[in-house]
Design a protein around this motif. Sequence first.
Motif, PDB file in Angstrom:
ATOM      1  N   ARG A  22       0.711  -1.251  -0.052  1.00  0.00           N
ATOM      2  CA  ARG A  22      -0.028  -0.031  -0.036  1.00  0.00           C
ATOM      3  C   ARG A  22       0.930   1.287  -0.110  1.00  0.00           C
ATOM      4  O   ARG A  22       0.493   2.201  -0.499  1.00  0.00           O
ATOM      5  CB  ARG A  22      -0.689  -0.053   1.150  1.00  0.00           C
ATOM      6  CG  ARG A  22      -1.695   1.016   1.460  1.00  0.00           C
ATOM      7  CD  ARG A  22      -2.740   0.927   2.510  1.00  0.00           C
ATOM      8  NE  ARG A  22      -3.741   2.214   2.658  1.00  0.00           N
ATOM      9  CZ  ARG A  22      -3.485   3.235   3.182  1.00  0.00           C
ATOM     10  NH1 ARG A  22      -2.136   3.327   3.996  1.00  0.00           N
ATOM     11  NH2 ARG A  22      -4.141   4.354   3.462  1.00  0.00           N
ATOM     12  N   ILE A  23       1.891   1.179   0.716  1.00  0.00           N
ATOM     13  CA  ILE A  23       2.715   2.381   0.776  1.00  0.00           C
ATOM     14  C   ILE A  23       3.942   2.285  -0.275  1.00  0.00           C
ATOM     15  O   ILE A  23       4.790   2.922  -0.248  1.00  0.00           O
ATOM     16  CB  ILE A  23       3.373   2.598   2.129  1.00  0.00           C
ATOM     17  CG1 ILE A  23       4.312   1.361   2.670  1.00  0.00           C
ATOM     18  CG2 ILE A  23       2.073   3.051   3.182  1.00  0.00           C
ATOM     19  CD1 ILE A  23       4.732   1.471   3.952  1.00  0.00           C
ATOM     20  N   GLY A  24       4.016   1.296  -1.167  1.00  0.00           N
ATOM     21  CA  GLY A  24       4.868   1.485  -2.355  1.00  0.00           C
ATOM     22  C   GLY A  24       6.309   0.863  -2.216  1.00  0.00           C
ATOM     23  O   GLY A  24       7.096   0.927  -2.961  1.00  0.00           O
ATOM     24  N   ILE A  25       6.433  -0.021  -0.945  1.00  0.00           N
ATOM     25  CA  ILE A  25       7.697  -0.605  -0.828  1.00  0.00           C
ATOM     26  C   ILE A  25       7.842  -2.032  -1.542  1.00  0.00           C
ATOM     27  O   ILE A  25       8.661  -2.407  -1.821  1.00  0.00           O
ATOM     28  CB  ILE A  25       8.233  -0.578   0.546  1.00  0.00           C
ATOM     29  CG1 ILE A  25       8.480   0.975   1.198  1.00  0.00           C
ATOM     30  CG2 ILE A  25       9.365  -1.461   0.760  1.00  0.00           C
ATOM     31  CD1 ILE A  25       8.760   0.782   2.624  1.00  0.00           C
ATOM     32  N   LEU A  26       6.513  -2.573  -1.576  1.00  0.00           N
ATOM     33  CA  LEU A  26       6.466  -3.793  -2.280  1.00  0.00           C
ATOM     34  C   LEU A  26       5.450  -3.351  -3.455  1.00  0.00           C
ATOM     35  O   LEU A  26       4.605  -2.663  -3.257  1.00  0.00           O
ATOM     36  CB  LEU A  26       5.984  -4.755  -1.613  1.00  0.00           C
ATOM     37  CG  LEU A  26       6.580  -5.498  -0.423  1.00  0.00           C
ATOM     38  CD1 LEU A  26       5.917  -6.613   0.532  1.00  0.00           C
ATOM     39  CD2 LEU A  26       7.765  -6.085  -0.928  1.00  0.00           C
ATOM     40  N   ASP A  27       5.653  -4.020  -4.499  1.00  0.00           N
ATOM     41  CA  ASP A  27       4.685  -4.032  -5.671  1.00  0.00           C
ATOM     42  C   ASP A  27       4.435  -5.409  -6.267  1.00  0.00           C
ATOM     43  O   ASP A  27       3.900  -6.288  -5.286  1.00  0.00           O
ATOM     44  CB  ASP A  27       5.197  -3.238  -6.901  1.00  0.00           C
ATOM     45  CG  ASP A  27       6.562  -3.646  -7.300  1.00  0.00           C
ATOM     46  OD1 ASP A  27       7.080  -5.059  -7.064  1.00  0.00           O
ATOM     47  OD2 ASP A  27       7.440  -2.702  -7.830  1.00  0.00           O
ATOM     48  N   MET A  28       4.241  -5.666  -7.223  1.00  0.00           N
ATOM     49  CA  MET A  28       4.028  -7.071  -7.697  1.00  0.00           C
ATOM     50  C   MET A  28       5.122  -8.176  -7.287  1.00  0.00           C
ATOM     51  O   MET A  28       5.003  -9.298  -7.463  1.00  0.00           O
ATOM     52  CB  MET A  28       4.073  -6.999  -9.447  1.00  0.00           C
ATOM     53  CG  MET A  28       5.228  -6.842 -10.144  1.00  0.00           C
ATOM     54  SD  MET A  28       5.088  -7.021 -11.890  1.00  0.00           S
ATOM     55  CE  MET A  28       6.666  -6.568 -12.408  1.00  0.00           C
ATOM     56  N   ASN A  29       6.319  -7.601  -6.940  1.00  0.00           N
ATOM     57  CA  ASN A  29       7.409  -8.513  -6.609  1.00  0.00           C
ATOM     58  C   ASN A  29       7.883  -8.268  -5.007  1.00  0.00           C
ATOM     59  O   ASN A  29       7.123  -7.191  -4.378  1.00  0.00           O
ATOM     60  CB  ASN A  29       8.689  -8.278  -7.430  1.00  0.00           C
ATOM     61  CG  ASN A  29       8.489  -8.407  -8.783  1.00  0.00           C
ATOM     62  OD1 ASN A  29       7.919  -9.620  -9.233  1.00  0.00           O
ATOM     63  ND2 ASN A  29       8.695  -7.701  -9.965  1.00  0.00           N
ATOM     64  N   GLY A  30       8.737  -8.918  -4.390  1.00  0.00           N
ATOM     65  CA  GLY A  30       8.987  -8.795  -3.186  1.00  0.00           C
ATOM     66  C   GLY A  30       8.558  -9.787  -2.148  1.00  0.00           C
ATOM     67  O   GLY A  30       7.530 -10.274  -2.712  1.00  0.00           O
ATOM     68  N   HIS A  31       9.095 -10.183  -1.122  1.00  0.00           N
ATOM     69  CA  HIS A  31       8.767 -10.997  -0.427  1.00  0.00           C
ATOM     70  C   HIS A  31       9.300 -10.960   1.025  1.00  0.00           C
ATOM     71  O   HIS A  31      10.303 -10.460   1.377  1.00  0.00           O
ATOM     72  CB  HIS A  31       9.178 -12.536  -0.790  1.00  0.00           C
ATOM     73  CG  HIS A  31      10.389 -12.398  -1.575  1.00  0.00           C
ATOM     74  ND1 HIS A  31      11.775 -12.732  -1.182  1.00  0.00           N
ATOM     75  CD2 HIS A  31      10.402 -12.218  -3.292  1.00  0.00           C
ATOM     76  CE1 HIS A  31      12.481 -12.398  -2.270  1.00  0.00           C
ATOM     77  NE2 HIS A  31      11.775 -12.120  -3.336  1.00  0.00           N
TER      78      HIS A  31
END
Length: 244
Positions: A22-31
């Motif tokens: 929601r705050i833009g640190i993760l998007d479609m990627n990241g874990h």
Amino acid sequence: MEINDEVAIRRQLVKAVRMLERIGILDMNGHFSFRLPKQDRFLINARAASRASLTVEDIVSCDLDGRVDEGMQEPPSEVHIHAAIYQRRPDVSAVIHSHPHWQTVLGIAGHPLRPVFSIGAFTTDFPVFEKSSLVNTRELAVELAEILGTSPVVQIRHHGNVVVGSGIEEVFAASVYLEENAKKQFYAASINADFHVLEGENLERTRESNWAPSIIRKAWRYHEEKARLAGSFQGIDSVGKGEA
């Protein structure tokens, strides 16, 4: 929450992922992962599941070699990052890999992160992993874990970072304020190349007063409440169900 309550841990992990998306640190990627206490397993969000609508059913369990439990969804291709760090760092219980904008920009420009913001005072000249490809093999992950060493953060040039810590809330808050610190550093440097950096006794005092467990908890509750009011936790238990 009881730390041994796996259902509660899964829900907290889902909340953390949705809040960071929601705050833009993760998007479609990241874990984001969490090592289960007294077990050689960790929980992590599934590869194919949307970070914006992640549910507890999208949290998979892996052993410390990164192998997923039978019958579960596929873990992220970079699951090796988490496995290698947990094997090397018994002090670590939570790991996040993300692609934060401002930190990546500073890395591309060759500017080391500097402590310039009170709540970001824990920032320092973190180690840098120079291989910018996906860290999707055990060999690359072991190399990254060695570069990380005893640090809480390793920057991945042109790619993102990895943040580690003792729990989900700590790693969440560190990810948020590390990025906020980087944004403020970028803007300060754009105004004046000779910008002020926290240092000496002032730095130590600021770190001690601004990066305490109470601050970490306050940061978590703030973002949790904002996400709840925005409806970001709808359906976290399973598709079609609202927040319990």
